[in-house]
Design an enzyme around this catalytic site. Structure first.
Site, PDB file in Angstrom:
ATOM      1  CB  VAL A 102      -0.928   0.010   1.237  1.00  0.00           C
ATOM      2  CG1 VAL A 102      -1.762   1.280   1.249  1.00  0.00           C
ATOM      3  CG2 VAL A 102      -1.826  -1.218   1.238  1.00  0.00           C
ATOM      4  CB  ALA A 144       4.715   2.808   1.208  1.00  0.00           C
ATOM      5  CE  LYS A 145       4.570  -1.080   8.391  1.00  0.00           C
ATOM      6  NZ  LYS A 145       5.341  -0.131   9.244  1.00  0.00           N
ATOM      7  N   GLY A 146       3.801  -2.736   3.400  1.00  0.00           N
ATOM      8  CA  GLY A 146       3.457  -3.898   2.595  1.00  0.00           C
ATOM      9  C   GLY A 146       3.791  -5.184   3.302  1.00  0.00           C
TER      10      GLY A 146
END
Lengths: 339, 339, 339, 339, 339, 339
Positions: free
Chosen positions: C56, C101-103
């Site tokens: 994301v 962001a992050k994932g």
């Protein structure tokens, strides 16, 4: 024992000392990539000529690969492989984030006009531009090439990848080359000498020094050592050899060489036989000319207490093993690491 | 005389006949580009293994380069160079817009698991993906590789360049491979035989044919020649040799081979000594096994009126020159040009 | 109230205070881009396994997006969305030119071998490499990942885009990782504590401090606060809790934990009930374990004068609103901003 | 049972019949890639508006992915996932070298001006241009989009990748769109009907046909079936329903619809209750309107001998299982495969 | 004599003084590249409008090209060519590693809405994005453009090449613009004045200074010179002229101008005729408005001892040659070199 | 009236007839993009020489732009603009999916050696390679260039973009050039003549034809018309003019011209005054030499019933308007559309 065999032997000795896994050892000996390309140019007389260019990229585990490009009629693939590998070990030992490479073109630069050299360099660059780069592999000048050669590579490379001054080192100062690069290898000899003497609790001041070879490396080494108080007692080049036990005035010698294109005839010392310069009485001997000059035959007659290897492999690898050479006195000069 | 020496000799003979400029001749002998890369993979047991992969791209003047990729433990650089060069001449003589290349990996595919072969192929593709391509160089299967290998190359290449089925030929039919490719080399033998006989006002029907070697090429050639009315009177492979002067039933023989993995034991003919099959009485001899089988020693005893060379160099180049071999009877089968 | 709802509520409160245009507010809540990819790998046993990877990317208005990659079996999309958004606010509040962001990948890293983790990470990187980058989105380690994971991402990414060490942070020091990153989050707790106390005219020296959780963040915070003169009076982890009103010797405790894998059994203090550590008498309470530990039920019994939130959301958002918690005492520790 | 559940159920039934490996089955259910992007545009009144665009790329094992782009206020992610998956099965069953995808934007195209639709489409294209492409994923018009939308995508995509007319299908004829695309889905209904009847030894001529829905699909189907001698005995749309046991003159009806924007009021037949059209006496029933119109309640009252499903899922999946519907009479119309 | 003719004349004079080779001189006068593009945008009223945008890239031998982008209804190609060439000489003389360029769009920014300006700037950027870049050509604001324009270029360019804040200078501080850029040209006037006076053994303190033009350049120059002790005795702009022999209070004047949008009506001095401000008695005259204001007619009546040229070409080139203007008193202000 | 003015006038007349929107008309007159680049090469004597190369890309709405590249000392920008525009109309009228462009270099190809022409062409290609391409703009030979020039462009372009034979047309047949291109323009004259006569119910057989100009276009036209039964009664070139009322034998004339480099001295006809050839009695007059040869002065004396314009603008535009020229007899020969 050729250059590659000697280099591999040394690496294997080091691997054994480090206790390296044998698979890793084998992997480190295989180059990352080797490229050979055909370079065809129109000569000034309108005829075509084809040359073989190549690049050996040994290892990039620690960062972009780094190494010179040679123009020489007798390119020995084994030697180039050896030199690429040595670049990997040099950058690693100096702990800078680079790998090792080496390359060149099989040609006699003396037989080519300025225009032909430009065309040849540009065609070679067109052939390898996708395999070099700021983050990949950064060439530098070497035997038979110079800052002008790097400028051509830079310009041709930039046509494909945009303005990229960092794709080569050793370029002209005006195009962003580094100040001090000219003296760098000679300065490395100074640093190596200082480091070696320090281990023995000594300094450079007052040391009696002999320099075999008075080209870029030897003359800068002599000048810098002299500035630190070293006494240069003998110097040789292909024109002859000079000896002055009170110490040669290097500034005067440099002026003489600029005018006479050699040390021969220098009035600030006595002419001696160049063949015996390695055997002169001195504290420090700096072979800065060819490889293999110290060998089984003459090793035992060397009177120097310390040998600083400024040339590539001045000591015959076999001599290392079998003769009575005092290995504890020898240190390999790193020279211009970022070649 | 090794493969490269023989290829160069033949090229130079052709160049002399064509009156080629000597600079152009020299330039045509230098490959466009040679690449050698290190391919390191984790083996199934977790250890690392390094292999050397390479690609010789000989010439692209007439279009994208074309040539197989071999997996073989003893990769002979000279042979690969020779084969790349031969691809250039083959595509040119057949007048299709392609150049010539050849490559491979020094490994024994029999020693590697399916997973290891996949990993090795993918790593090799990662190392050369920027140097091959639809408009640049299009690999194909060769010794030790097959449609599955091509599928891995296609998939890995597509990760970098987008879906590119045209980057390899010889891929599985389901991924867009060409129908008929399996039989192509054998069909080339048929075409060559037809062309040769036509010059002598003859046809295939009724010709007595001997086929040495019953692999992909030899078995397809036998089947196709038989369909055209040729009488296959003797066939050999590594398991043995079969003779039937009334003509061997090839369909039955193919079924036998599928079950027994060799011609040995086939009931539709008599067993003979495989070593003497080249000397059998026949109209047409098709050596489809190894190179150099026809040489100074046996050339004069061959009874065939025509020799169709289906293997690479079945006739020893020296035999060509010195023995009494009837050169006018020989034509080199182009085989699967789009290899 | 889940993580995303709490994050959105806080953002909307902030937007109201800032007088943000409602369209801009809505636009800021919609992530810039969300990606979900299928990652299929061969397991060590030869079977295939498919995992879902995602990223994301919340906002890049202020610079390249930044945020961790988690490997965890139960990936909660709402939580990841919330964390990506929080990264945007964190980098903005700290005024560094990055976005958020992050994932992660839905997998249990404990169930995968080292080789399988490598293959999974490389496949995931192949799937998203065009959407991350030095100037686009720079991943970092997070739950279930570590510097080794970043090294694999770096290596795989570099195959596509050239040597790019800046594409991830949190990589091994030898590959260019930042010194001090290990301690960074704990050091952030120190800085937040200093800043909070300074507003009240106080310093760290002499403060009695309780640390709930003794993992990477809690142990570094305890060590650094202790070095500044703070007195760590109680510490807990999943193995137990320790109390020593004269101050725990953190160096000894760290040695104990290294050997015993927990604080339990440490001889330099008394064992207490971990469930009541939040209610211990102290000046500063540092919850550094799970979220939501301070809630309606226990908020009123907390004796600490200051709460430093080292974990994500240790205070239940509802507790913030309804209970009597002394909000003026609380400051949210930014932690390792450049995660 | 929603669209995704029904699609998955059908796929699992098929997988069981095919004996698919369970890991492969699981892998085929996970989409290759899903993307969600924020699209912010200036409205004509100068304010900003943000929309969520998305693309589900289900599978590319057989070739570039293919599927429509919808503009609709209530985008149901599950439905889009289902439709992307169905595209994979459709292209596979029709054995054309494509995979499956589907996408769209959550917006009400009726609320946006022509300029706003252009800006929104161009911004969406800018956000996904690197993930679609001639060899990757080729969009097409769908609900709420049309050839003009495709022209904008083509133009915007070409700014990034050069002139690429093949990046979308369903573009205007003048930009290279395919002739016959307008009628393609209706023609698919004709082909499906012909194929079904052929199995029963019948032809279209003389069949009494009822068409529910007279939009693009239904009207083309009626026209083409009528041209083959079919007798269209009843037709309905949202304005009403028409019945004529002697066969409706479709050309007259098309003219009437063009003027009156609906079948209501057509003089060439009698007006009937649209709600009971499915129960009309006929040979072939073609539901070409909404999904789920045939269900447990009405299935048993249908008098048609054959049902051709022209709409997506006109038969409620549960009805398939539990009611007395004669499954052997039903065939799913492939429709416009290259959507 | 137009701008290009004057620039060429000056360059040729310089070339003669430098002894430049005539071929090199000719080559330096030919721009590296000129681009002219059609930019079509929808206006707010829905109609289309086409504008011509252009960029002249004069020389990149010393580094990336640098120069402003103008929006002006009457774009004079010769003037733009001249200004691009002047950028080359300016960056070279200042010895910074940049070349020279200039560009613009033929439009009246006053006639375009904010939205239309944005669309026009984005379309122009789309048309030239491949020809500019961090290492190629870096635009900056100029007449009719501002930091907002640069922000649009940056954003549009980044869609094609990734986040690239360095592709323009003069962008908003929040997007990475340089502090101090606003005052840079005026500060250049200060530096030029200091340098000129220094040659005459003088300083700024106490000098009586007249500034014609009180826009960005003139007002900053006045403020900075005043801070160094200069006495600003007269100032003019398009609204009028002010004189105060005791020195104008620049801070008060700046406040007045902010409120009244001009110097007219300022109470801290006497109103004078703007037409005669150049002839005021003073030590230093700074024409900071239009070109050509000092010409054959008024040159001899100027009383200033020194003229600092802050505007482009305030002295008519012909006046330089024929009138009695004291050339030794004049120095051309470099202004904002990194424009 | 120059070429651009005439072209614009004709376009505006057409626009009026088509009822084009005035904004669209204006937009169509502005070229899509114009590029001007400096091309510096080393001459054979080692000195540098700079040339200006350019490309006008008029319109790509219908497909990739198409148009020739000229090498001519006096490049008239207006003429090139006009010719680029005409290419747009030509491809549109012929309804092939291409747009229009034109370009060239300001040089005298006769003054440059083969090597210099190669270097100049390669440098020009390096400067514009990013702006042309298979899907963008496809050059072709024109005045002063030929298939060799195209081969150089192809080779240089391919260095940057991979093997791209489709980037130029008019390349050598061996590199994929089209068969029949040599005769294409002359064949267009044949087609135009046939089409015109057909409107009058006539055929070519028996027509008496005069051809002014016997270069590539005129000689092919004469040959092809003669093959269709036309009687070529007079022909001229710069060496003279020939008349033979019974019809000239074109095959003989072509042989004569090959030997004598002109029609002068041909024995198969009578020599006449070339200046009056346009006024010869005939059915069809084909001016195939220069523009503007038919003008107010001679228009009324022309005796031909039909004029086929094979040259560009052989009829002075003003003559079209004011003189008594029989416009109904004239049709503009499209010539080699895919130039």
């Amino acid at each position: 024992m050729n250059a590659l065999a000697a280099t591999n032997r040394n690496f294997k000795l080091a691997a054994r000392l480090l206790g390296l896994d044998s698979k890793l050892e084998k992997s480190l000996l295989i180059p990352f990539r080797e490229i050979k390309v055909e370079c065809t140019i129109p000569k000034d007389d309108g005829t075509l000529a084809s040359f073989v260019g190549f690049r050996v990229q040994h290892d990039n585990a620690r960062g972009p690969m780094k190494g010179g490009i040679r123009y020489h009629p007798e390119v020995d693939p084994d030697e180039v492989n050896a030199l690429a590998q040595l670049m990997t070990w040099k950058t690693a030992v100096a702990n800078i984030p680079y790998g090792g490479a080496k390359g060149g073109i099989g040609c006699n630069p003396g037989d080519l006009s300025f225009s032909e050299l430009e065309r040849l360099t540009r065609v070679f660059t067109q052939k390898i531009h996708d395999l070099i780069g700021v983050h990949t592999d950064v060439p530098a000048p070497d035997m038979g090439t110079n800052p002008q050669t790097m400028a051509w590579i830079l310009d041709e490379y930039s046509k494909f990848h945009g303005y990229s001054p960092a794709v080569v080192t050793g370029k002209p100062i005006d195009l962003g080359g580094s100040l001090g690069r000219d003296a760098a290898t000679g300065r490395g000899v100074l640093f190596a000498t200082e480091a070696l003497l320090k281990e023995y609790g000594k300094g450079i001041a007052g040391q009696r020094i002999v320099v075999q070879g008075f080209g870029n490396v030897g003359s800068w080494a002599a000048q810098l050592l002299s500035e630190q108080g070293g006494k240069i007692v003998a110097v040789s080049d292909i024109t002859g050899a000079i000896k002055n036990s009170s110490g040669i005035d290097i500034t005067s010698l440099l002026n003489h060489v600029k005018e006479s294109r050699g040390v021969k005839g220098f009035s600030g010392g006595d002419s001696i036989d160049p063949n015996s310069i390695l055997l002169e009485d001195c504290d420090i001997l700096i072979p800065a000319a060819l490889g293999g000059v110290i060998n089984r035959d003459n090793a035992k007659d060397i009177k120097a207490k310390f040998i600083i290897e400024a040339a590539n492999h001045p000591t015959d690898p076999e001599a290392d093993e079998v003769s009575g050479i005092r290995l504890e006195h020898k240190i390999r000069a790193a020279g211009s690491i970022i070649k």
